[in-house]
Each structure stands twice: as C-alpha cells, then as structure tokens.
Design a protein around this motif. Sequence first.
Motif, short mmCIF file in Angstrom:
data_model
loop_
_atom_site.label_atom_id
_atom_site.label_comp_id
_atom_site.label_asym_id
_atom_site.label_seq_id
_atom_site.Cartn_x
_atom_site.Cartn_y
_atom_site.Cartn_z
N TRP B 128 0.81 -1.22 0.00
CA TRP B 128 0.00 0.00 0.00
C TRP B 128 0.85 1.27 0.00
O TRP B 128 0.39 2.31 -0.44
N ASN B 129 2.08 1.17 0.51
CA ASN B 129 2.91 2.37 0.62
C ASN B 129 3.06 3.09 -0.71
O ASN B 129 3.18 4.31 -0.75
N THR B 130 3.07 2.32 -1.79
CA THR B 130 3.22 2.96 -3.09
C THR B 130 1.87 3.15 -3.78
O THR B 130 1.77 3.89 -4.75
N LEU B 131 0.86 2.46 -3.29
CA LEU B 131 -0.45 2.54 -3.95
C LEU B 131 -1.31 3.69 -3.44
O LEU B 131 -2.22 4.15 -4.12
N PHE B 132 -1.02 4.15 -2.21
CA PHE B 132 -1.70 5.35 -1.71
C PHE B 132 -0.81 6.55 -2.03
O PHE B 132 0.42 6.43 -2.02
N PRO B 133 -1.40 7.71 -2.29
CA PRO B 133 -0.57 8.89 -2.60
C PRO B 133 0.33 9.26 -1.41
O PRO B 133 -0.05 9.05 -0.25
N LYS B 134 1.48 9.80 -1.74
CA LYS B 134 2.48 10.09 -0.71
C LYS B 134 1.95 11.09 0.32
O LYS B 134 2.15 10.92 1.53
N GLY B 135 1.23 12.12 -0.16
CA GLY B 135 0.71 13.13 0.76
C GLY B 135 -0.17 12.50 1.83
O GLY B 135 -0.12 12.85 3.01
N LEU B 136 -0.96 11.52 1.41
CA LEU B 136 -1.85 10.84 2.35
C LEU B 136 -1.06 9.98 3.32
O LEU B 136 -1.28 10.03 4.54
N ILE B 137 -0.09 9.22 2.79
CA ILE B 137 0.74 8.37 3.66
C ILE B 137 1.45 9.23 4.71
O ILE B 137 1.49 8.88 5.90
N ASP B 138 1.96 10.40 4.28
CA ASP B 138 2.65 11.28 5.22
C ASP B 138 1.71 11.72 6.34
O ASP B 138 2.10 11.77 7.50
N THR B 139 0.48 12.06 5.97
CA THR B 139 -0.46 12.56 6.97
C THR B 139 -0.82 11.50 8.00
O THR B 139 -1.04 11.80 9.17
N ILE B 140 -0.92 10.25 7.56
CA ILE B 140 -1.39 9.23 8.49
C ILE B 140 -0.24 8.49 9.17
O ILE B 140 -0.48 7.61 10.00
N THR B 141 1.00 8.86 8.84
CA THR B 141 2.13 8.21 9.50
C THR B 141 2.47 8.93 10.80
O THR B 141 2.52 10.16 10.84
N SER B 142 2.67 8.16 11.85
CA SER B 142 3.00 8.74 13.14
C SER B 142 4.24 8.01 13.66
O SER B 142 4.19 6.80 13.90
#
Lengths: 286, 425, 301
Positions: B128-142
Amino acid sequence: MTTRTATGPVRIESRWARPLQVGRYLLLFAFACFFLMPVYVLVVTALKDPVQVSVSRMWELPQSLSLNGFREVWPKLRPGLVNSVLLAVPVSIISSVLGAANGFVLSKWRFPGADIVFPLILFGMFIPYQAILIPMVRTMRDLGMQGGLDGLILVHVIYGLPITTLIFRSYFAGISDELIDAAKVDGAGMLRTLAYVALPIAPPAFAVAMIWQFTSSWNDFLFGVMLTSKENWPVTVALNNIAGGQQVPFHEVMASGLLACLPTLLVYVVLGRFFMRGLMAGALKG
Amino acid sequence: MRRSRRAFLALTVAGALVATSACSKDSGGSNEPKVDKVEVMSWWVGPGEADGLNAMIALLKTQHPEITFENSGVAGGAGTNAKAQLATRLAANNPPDSYQRHAGQEIATDIKNGDVEDLTYLYQRNGWNTLFPKGLIDTITSNGKIYSVPVNIHRSNLMWFIPKTLTDLGIAAPPKTWDEFLVQAAAIKAKGKTAISIGPAWTQKHLLENVLLGELGVDKYTGLWNGKTDWTGADVTAALQKYTKIISYSDIASAGADWQPAMDRVIEGAAVYNVMGDWAAAYLKGDKKLTYKDGWNVVNSPGTDGVYNFLSDSFTLPVGAPHKAAAEIWLTLCGSKEGQDAFNPLKGSIPARTDADKSKYTGYLATALTDWTNPSTKVVGSLTHGVVANDAWNAEIDTALGLFVKNGDAAAFGTAVKTSYEKNK
Amino acid sequence: MRQIRQWGPGLLLVAPSLIVLGIFVYGFMGWTANLSFTSARGRNLTGDYVGFDNYRELADERGVTGQRFGIDTQNVLIFTAVFVAGSLIAGLVMALLLDRGVRGESFFRSVFIFPMAISFIAIAIVWRWLLSNGTGTQLTGLNKLFSASGLGFLANDWFKSDSGWAIAAVALPAGWALSGYVMALFLAGIRGVPDDLREAARVDGAREPQVLWHVVRPMLLPVTMSALVILAHISLKTFDLIYAMDLKSLKIDTPALFMWFTTFEGGFYGRGAAIAMLLLAGVAVVIIPYIWYSVRAERRS
C-alpha cells in the motif's frame, strides 16, 4: 341543590354561561391545534416525495401521496420495535412491582430511618445519566450483562426505582391506616397485607407507574446504544441512525418518528382509564 | 371483587415471570464470542454511505463466506454519537474488532493511549505504501508507523452554486479570492439575497478552515497545525477578521438545521453560494435530481485553486480486538482496489488508492479523481473532519469558535486556540 | 426483639432496592466525584490528582472553558425557569378548562397527553423546522403561520435569537411534550377536592373563581410541588432535545451538553466529571428543600 344556590350567584353565572362556554371551547380548540400542529408536519412530510421535502415548504400538502418513506423505514425499524417491546414491557412491569413493594413499606410498614431512606432513594431520580455512563458500562461488563437486553432491562429497572417508589408511596399514603391495621389484627404478615390488601386497590397506581416507565424506557437512546449490541438495539437507535447520517432523509425521519410512537400510544389508550384515576387517587401527589 | 383482586395479582405475577424468563432467554446468545465474525463500528448509516458499506460487506461475504459481518453503525452529527459510544466502549475495555476514524490526527489520541495496533505490516504485505498517494501516507504516518487504513477521500474546499442564480444576478463567475467574494456579496445583499448560506456549528468550522486556507495559503495553513504558524500573528488575525466579515454576509442568524437545509437555500435561489464538502454532489444529484454543470456547479473555494483540502474515512485495529484475524481480513478489503471501487461510487467519494478503476467515477467524481491523482495538486488536511487536530484540541477549538462567532473577537480566538494547542499537543 | 419482627420484613423487602441504588447511584456518583479531582485524560483515564483545578477552570471567566460554562449556566437557568413555569401554567389552564365537564373531554385529554409518547429525537426535528427563523422566501414554520394569520408581530428568531434568551425557545417543544402530563396531574388534583367542600363554599355564596381560589388552590399545593419536581429534573437533564435541535450552538448550549462534548469528543474526563458534579449540586439545591418540605408536611398531618 337548595333554592338558595339557584337564586344567588348562579343567576349571574347563567348570564355569562353561554359566552363562557363558547370561550372555553375556543380556548380548548386553540390548545388542541397547538398540540396537533407538529403532528401535521410529521404526517405531511412523511407522505412526501424527497424532491418536495424542504423546510420552507413544510406547511404544503404533498403533491402526490408517497408511502415510500414508510416503506423504506419499516425494515430498518422493525427489529428495533421488537426489541423495544421486549425491553419496555418487562421494565414497566418489574419496576412497578418493585416500586409497589418499596412504596408500601415506606408508607405503611415503616422501619426506623424510613424517613431518611426515602429521600435517598428519591435523589436517584436526579442524577444526570451521562455522568455515570462510564462506571455503569464498566460495571455491566464486569457483570457479563453487556450486549443483551437483560442488562438494559436491569439498568432501566434500577433507575426507574426512585420514581416508581415515589408513585406508590404517595398512592399508599392516601389509603387509610385502618385497612392495614385491620389486616394486622387478623394476624396477616407484611407480604400477605401487601398482596391481599394493598395491591388489589393499586391498579391506578400501576397504570401511572407503568405508563411512566414504559415511556421512558421506550424513548431512551443513551443506555440503549451503550449497553446493547446491534441485534438488541432498541428502536431509538434505529431512529437516530435514520436521523443522524451525513444525509438526512427527512421524509423517512418523520415516518419513523410516527411509527416509533405508536406502541406508546397504544399503552396510553389501554391504561388511560386507570391513569387518570391513579393520578386522582394520589399517586404522584408529592 | 375478591376474585378480581386475585386475578389482578395473578396477572401481575405472571407478567413479571414472563418478563424475567424473556430476558434471561435473551442473555444467552449475545455474549458468546464467535470466532468467525467481525464487529465493525462505523457511522455510515445514511443513504449512499450505507449502500457503499453494504457493497463492501457483500464483497467480504463472497471472498470469506465463513465470516459474519456485524455492522454496529451508529449515526449522529458527523459521527458524534458514534464517537461517544466508541469512547465508552474503549474506556470499558470492550472494543469492537475494527472502528471508523477520520484519518490523521483524530487517531492520535488513540495511538497515544495505546488503543490501536500498528498496521505497518499490512501496508508492507499489500504494497500500500506505493499505492496510496504520498501526501496521504505522510499525513497518516506517526513516528514511522501507520495505524489505520483509509478507504475514501472527500474534498472540503469546494464552493457550490446554481448557475442560473448567477446569471440572474448578472455575476459572470464565482469569486477567485475572498476579497472578490466580499465585493460580490455586497452586490448580492443589495439585491436582497444571501451571499453565502451556512448551517450548524460544524459547517461554520468547515467554512473557517477554508477561509484560513484561502487567505493564508498552503504553507501557513499547514503551519497552523504544527505550531509553525502563530495563531496570534497579524496575518492569521487578518484572516479571522475576514471570516467575521464573510459571516456577516451569510444567513447565520437563521442558519439551517444542517448542511442540507443550507444547500436547499442555494437550490431555491435564496442564497448564492455554499462552502461544503463533496458529499453535497450526491445530494444534489440523487435527492434533488439536478444535473451537474447545468443544474448545479462547483468550484474550488476562493483562493484554493490547485489545493486539495482532504479528509478520509479510515478503519483501525483496536488493541484487544476479539477477532483479530477476521479484522485483518476486513482491513485488507478496505485497502484493496475492489473494496474501494465497490464502496466509493455509492458513497459519492473517490478511492484513496491511486490505481482505481477510473471508469466507475463519472460526473463530479471524475473531476475530483483527476485533481486528486494530479501530481501537482497540493494536499492539505481538514480541521473539521479530524485530519489536522487531535480530538482534545479540536473540542477546545469548538468552544473557542462558538464564542468567536458570538463576539467576533479574532484576537481572543487566536490566543485561545494557541493556548489549547500548547496544552494538548 | 418484637419490634424487629415488626419492621424487619419491611426493611428486608426494601433492602435489594437500596443495595442496587447504593451502587448505581451513590457508588457511581462517588466514582465521578473522585474523577472530577483528577486531570484524567483520554480513555485510560490516566491523570493525577489536581484538587479543585477542574472546578477552578470552569469558574475562570478569562478562559474559553469558563466563558462557555458561564453561558451554559445562564442558559440552563433560563430554560428551567421558562419550561417549568410555562408547563405549570399551561397545564393548569388546560386542567381548569377541562375541569367542569366539556363534551369530548377524553379527546382533548388524549391530544394533550400524547406528545409524551414521541421520542425527543423526532420532536427536535419537527420543532427545529417549526422554529425556523428564515425570512422572505425562506419564511416558514411558526413565523409563517403568524404572518399568515395577521400576527406577524409575534414572529421572532426563536432559538437563533442573539438576545441570550434563545434557549427559552427550546422550552416550547419541551413544554409541548410535557405540559399534558402536568394537565393530567392538575386535573386529578382538582377533581380530588371533595365535592362537598366546593359545594359548601358555593352554598356560602362564593362565586366559582372564589371557590377555585379559596377551596381548590390550597389543596393543589402538593400536586404543584410534585409537578415542579418532575419538570425540574427533566429540565436539568434535557439533553437529546437540545442535542438534536442545533448541535454545538452556544446560544442553546447547556452544562449537560458541554459535559458530553468535552468528555466524549475531547477526552477531558476530569473536566466532564466536574461539570457533572456541579449539575448534581444544582439539582440538590432544588430537591433537598422539596424533600425536607414534604417530609415535614407529612409529619405535621
């Protein structure tokens, strides 16, 4: 009737009797209209097609009768209605029976300190339920009573105890001590006196207590949503789900609001005759 | 007399007995844990959203017929009741198998409390890391970990209108900036109409975030949520004062009961604009039977071209979920292409994944999908819908905003928001 | 010993109720009271003892929390006053109208009582439409009725009013729901006055209003008190109605709603518990004098 009353102030009354009577009916109709006005909105909106539903057109009659609102909500409400019946019937019966026992003891079979115990019970009526939600849910989970209707019934019975005790205590306080004393003289114990002397004259108080408890458990949302799992949800949760989505289908909300109050109305009709007598006979007179 | 007394007594006792037996019978089924079920708590119960959820449930059934899906959805003011129910169940250590949260900071409290499991392994397993947009991954990563699976994307920074109303009023085009809006608004007011319609408190917050975004720009807006932009700074205060001015051209004094009545005023021509998220498209198309572009139209809210102010519904895995294995299957479905493509067209949102089947998204949704997947689009998160502020801060902002709308004191609002950020970060 | 045998069974019969109420009312209240002295945050309720900090924050008008709580307190007082007084007056008037036998009495009685059967969720949705304050083409609800019947001056902003009295408008649906019950109480109370007492007064030459004032009114005091208690406790707990009318509008915000949002949305459990305790204290102020009064009145008689 004596002649004195017929000739005295009554004559003055009779001159005004007709206009007074007309005024009385006019006022009563005004009140009735006020009470029925929201029902009108409920009914016409429930019968409208979604395209016509709008706040600014609430008074307009539907252009075409559409039962879709009812048809769409029925399957969503039905399980909830069944659960609410399974909830409200036992709640109103059990809490009335317990309230009758408490009320009888606190008015006619007192023990030392009864005057302190009663206010302590009564105070339970006044706690804000949101405030005790977390400890209550924890306790119910520890008791293994979360998810099913039994836990919800228990909680409603417990929080209904103050008011049912109040109702029966006031009711029994109104009956004369002689009846009780006579039973005592006959050697009857407390339970016998309660069962054979007090309860048989208490149907009106039962009507008041049961109506009150039926209504409050039927319309409760908070406890229902917190304590039961989906298959046991009362009808108010279904109602809330129809009313609270991101898109609110107002015609469906109105239709389900109407459907959800029918069983309570039925109870009012069935117990209504006793209800007034119960109130008159002193239940709830403080 | 005597007999009727007995009859009454008997009836009461019998009633009580029936009642007790009825409820003891009930207690049996519900508490036994089932291995093959998954209980999911969501607030998707309304039209569209519930249909989408049902489509996913149907998909789950065909893929894993052994799993019973228990849908404990509770609605209420953008999930408010659902949140209370969830909070109580978590506080009582009785979590469901998976629950819905807005992606972003809304989950931060749960992470801090150790309420949710780290789901990074699901992301690795499914790529999923590459299948979701990077901006979204950044927002939901903690702290390098991801705790939720986003299902959909909604857009917040949109301004809705009816083209005919604009033509009638002689307005050539919707405003590009809030200053332009204020000029139009004065003219609209002179003609006896409302420039912008608004609803209850959360829609006022929704408008606020988009005014801030439009006035401050992407970088300063993002900085508001991480302490880099000063809430008491001159630029923020000016933006807040502009918000007060915008509100003064709204119908806040007679605000609709919800966002739909507010939108109805636009449809009926009493109001000209409405700022709302893109769930409004489904309402205009479905309930009101209006056509996109002719019957209604939508543009980016003033000053936000090229910006996507997003919010996303996501699902989590609570610590202590009774049916963890089944929950993982559910979460995998939530993140899958088939799952998202089954859900989103019905819900009226676009998938969080970038590889969705574009042919399923038509009309407004096609535009949204193009913008979302356009690499030059700048992504920011919504305040109202839980992306950028944690629950505690967000609730304090509600209180401060309620007072701000009442008294119009921009400086006091800025100070209050800043103070509560420090206390709750 | 003989005495215990006399009252023992009574105590035994009441004991189960006392035990469950002890846990579910007083135990839980104690739990909440304890929580209100902590900084408990988040779901694990982790926090330290902070003494009266939560209470101090609620009282501090410099912070937004204190300002909101100040508004909430004012709102709940206005709401209670208007709702209780309004329902009592409406209930009494309706009871007096029905008292001396009118045709269709049971019809009117049913119409007045039935709103109690409708859940607050549905009531709120209908009434927020009725109390809509739109103007021009948006004119609707009660305001539209007023203007159509030449009573346009009665139209107002209802619960959207800026005057601080907005919450009073919410008393209208609440009163609509419960004044029928009060009517039933009063009607029962009036009819409970023995006929010979009234007749005697009439024989003495008293007119009907005088009979009502001098004979019936004193007998209605207990009914009034119990109606008052029932209304007051509903008023302080009114939650669903306001919740569904206009979410988070400070114009109609009350402590019960503030508690709900701050606890379950914000996770401020300690503060929520403090609000709950203050609510309870407010109730106690009303209810303890009532209990004291009724116990004393009983002893006297």
